[in-house]
Design an enzyme around this catalytic site. Sequence first.
Site, PDB file in Angstrom:
ATOM      1  N   VAL A   1       0.747  -1.125   0.097  1.00  0.00           N
ATOM      2  CA  VAL A   1      -0.147  -0.040  -0.046  1.00  0.00           C
ATOM      3  C   VAL A   1       0.704   1.282   0.049  1.00  0.00           C
ATOM      4  CG1 VAL A   1      -1.548   1.456   1.394  1.00  0.00           C
ATOM      5  CG2 VAL A   1      -2.079  -0.890   1.226  1.00  0.00           C
TER       6      VAL A   1
ATOM      7  N   LYS B   1       6.756 -15.991   2.132  1.00  0.00           N
ATOM      8  CA  LYS B   1       7.429 -17.222   1.640  1.00  0.00           C
ATOM      9  C   LYS B   1       6.352 -18.407   2.079  1.00  0.00           C
ATOM     10  CE  LYS B   1      12.092 -18.701   1.557  1.00  0.00           C
ATOM     11  NZ  LYS B   1      12.500 -18.288   0.298  1.00  0.00           N
TER      12      LYS B   1
ATOM     13  N   GLU C   1      12.609  -8.258   3.162  1.00  0.00           N
ATOM     14  CA  GLU C   1      13.530  -8.368   1.974  1.00  0.00           C
ATOM     15  C   GLU C   1      12.812  -7.519   0.785  1.00  0.00           C
ATOM     16  OE1 GLU C   1      16.687 -11.141   0.219  1.00  0.00           O
ATOM     17  OE2 GLU C   1      14.811 -11.471  -0.857  1.00  0.00           O
TER      18      GLU C   1
HETATM   19  P1  0O2 Z   1      12.441 -17.463  -3.473  1.00  0.00           P
HETATM   20  O1  0O2 Z   1      11.975 -18.628  -4.105  1.00  0.00           O
HETATM   21  O2  0O2 Z   1      12.165 -16.388  -4.531  1.00  0.00           O
HETATM   22  O3  0O2 Z   1      12.141 -17.055  -2.041  1.00  0.00           O
HETATM   23  P2  0O2 Z   1      22.275 -15.586   2.061  1.00  0.00           P
HETATM   24  O4  0O2 Z   1      21.363 -14.848   2.903  1.00  0.00           O
HETATM   25  O5  0O2 Z   1      23.332 -15.162   1.207  1.00  0.00           O
HETATM   26  O6  0O2 Z   1      22.694 -16.847   2.785  1.00  0.00           O
HETATM   27  P3  0O2 Z   1      19.721 -16.152   0.275  1.00  0.00           P
HETATM   28  O7  0O2 Z   1      18.876 -16.029   1.340  1.00  0.00           O
HETATM   29  O8  0O2 Z   1      19.782 -17.051  -0.778  1.00  0.00           O
HETATM   30  O9  0O2 Z   1      21.356 -16.556   0.821  1.00  0.00           O
HETATM   31  O10 0O2 Z   1      20.147 -14.681  -0.187  1.00  0.00           O
HETATM   32  P4  0O2 Z   1      20.265 -14.159  -1.701  1.00  0.00           P
HETATM   33  O11 0O2 Z   1      21.264 -14.880  -2.503  1.00  0.00           O
HETATM   34  O12 0O2 Z   1      20.387 -12.748  -1.605  1.00  0.00           O
HETATM   35  O13 0O2 Z   1      18.831 -14.372  -2.419  1.00  0.00           O
HETATM   36  C1  0O2 Z   1      17.540 -13.959  -1.846  1.00  0.00           C
HETATM   37  C2  0O2 Z   1      16.507 -14.052  -2.981  1.00  0.00           C
HETATM   38  O14 0O2 Z   1      16.952 -13.450  -3.984  1.00  0.00           O
HETATM   39  C3  0O2 Z   1      16.177 -15.355  -3.457  1.00  0.00           C
HETATM   40  O15 0O2 Z   1      15.407 -15.977  -2.230  1.00  0.00           O
HETATM   41  C4  0O2 Z   1      15.494 -15.158  -4.666  1.00  0.00           C
HETATM   42  O16 0O2 Z   1      14.341 -14.586  -4.563  1.00  0.00           O
HETATM   43  C5  0O2 Z   1      16.471 -14.067  -4.962  1.00  0.00           C
HETATM   44  N1  0O2 Z   1      17.642 -14.764  -5.874  1.00  0.00           N
HETATM   45  C6  0O2 Z   1      18.899 -14.841  -5.435  1.00  0.00           C
HETATM   46  N2  0O2 Z   1      19.791 -15.256  -6.433  1.00  0.00           N
HETATM   47  C7  0O2 Z   1      18.920 -15.810  -7.407  1.00  0.00           C
HETATM   48  C8  0O2 Z   1      19.064 -16.401  -8.772  1.00  0.00           C
HETATM   49  O17 0O2 Z   1      20.192 -16.940  -9.094  1.00  0.00           O
HETATM   50  N3  0O2 Z   1      17.850 -16.477  -9.646  1.00  0.00           N
HETATM   51  C9  0O2 Z   1      16.593 -16.047  -9.164  1.00  0.00           C
HETATM   52  N4  0O2 Z   1      15.901 -15.964 -10.129  1.00  0.00           N
HETATM   53  N5  0O2 Z   1      16.586 -15.279  -7.797  1.00  0.00           N
HETATM   54  C10 0O2 Z   1      17.564 -15.362  -6.892  1.00  0.00           C
HETATM   55  P5  0O2 Z   1      15.332 -17.630  -2.320  1.00  0.00           P
HETATM   56  O18 0O2 Z   1      14.668 -17.920  -0.977  1.00  0.00           O
HETATM   57  O19 0O2 Z   1      16.354 -18.240  -2.910  1.00  0.00           O
HETATM   58  O20 0O2 Z   1      14.106 -17.916  -3.174  1.00  0.00           O
END
Ligand code: 0O2
Length: 271
Positions: free
Chosen positions: A22, A48, A140
């Site tokens: 919003v 999530k 986030e």
């Molecule tokens: P979902 O399904 O989107 O929720 P870290 O904190 O570094 O230990 P984390 O939490 O994976 O690890 O942090 P990072 O790498 O910043 O990623 C956070 C989110 O960014 C991911 O959440 C994705 O939404 C997005 N993301 C990061 N890397 C990629 C990628 O290579 N491809 C895509 N499409 N999205 C990415 P989740 O929980 O992994 O996934």
Amino acid sequence: MEIQLWREILTPYDLAVKELIVKFEHLIYEHRSQGLYSPIEQVTGRVKTIASILDKAQKKKIPVNEIEERFVDIAGVRIICQFVEDIPKVVDIIRRRTDMEVVKERDYINHMKDSGYRSYHVIVNYEVQTLHGNKKIKVEIQIRTLAMNFWSTIEHSLQYKYKKNIPDHIREKLTNAANAIISLDNEMSSVRSEIMDAQNSFQIHTKLVSDILNNLQNLYGVANEREVLKIQDEFYRIYELNDIDQLKRFCRELDIIAEGYRVQSFTTEEM
Ligand code: 0O2
């Protein structure tokens, strides 16, 4: 943990996502209603899923009782911009807000991930008020362009399909596509001012027409019908000229006429 308990845990995250959507959508509205370009184009958000939380916890070996404290993306908001140049502006808006506190930033735009993923992440502390009192949670916020979002949405679905083991030939295509996205964003940035001008004129035009139609509608209630029809015909004539300055002048004149009727009706009411 029982599913019902999870639902309770996730309720404040759901509230945070809804509130932030919003708030950011209102920023778009505020920019546009003042005739300003909005660096935010669209806002979406999600909490999530329980399955995805458990999956990630298992992979990162995070005990269930530490999930809330160690996960930063249970609540996620995505801000989509038209141009790469809009992204630092949005980050700045977030940093200056007093209803959220930035705790971490991750720049995957200047530091693209090996996968080809590009986006700017800002983790904020955000307080919500629930039935059980105030709760500060982490959210986030992912900020990216329309083009970056296109790539990451497709790549995310493929990761899901192949359970994170995307075959090499598809990975190669994704890498090529990621490079094409960089070129696309650069090309769009090079014509940014022309695109912004065009969008700006369109918005001004839409607002003028809407103001004029509002005034005309109100006049139907208070003015002589023949006079309103005359004004309406004049509006159609000017509209067809497709000249924004003439439309502005007509809008100003109509404002004065409408104001005159408003004053008249106040005076009549007082008597
Ligand atoms: P979902 O399904 O989107 O929720 P870290 O904190 O570094 O230990 P984390 O939490 O994976 O690890 O942090 P990072 O790498 O910043 O990623 C956070 C989110 O960014 C991911 O959440 C994705 O939404 C997005 N993301 C990061 N890397 C990629 C990628 O290579 N491809 C895509 N499409 N999205 C990415 P989740 O929980 O992994 O996934």
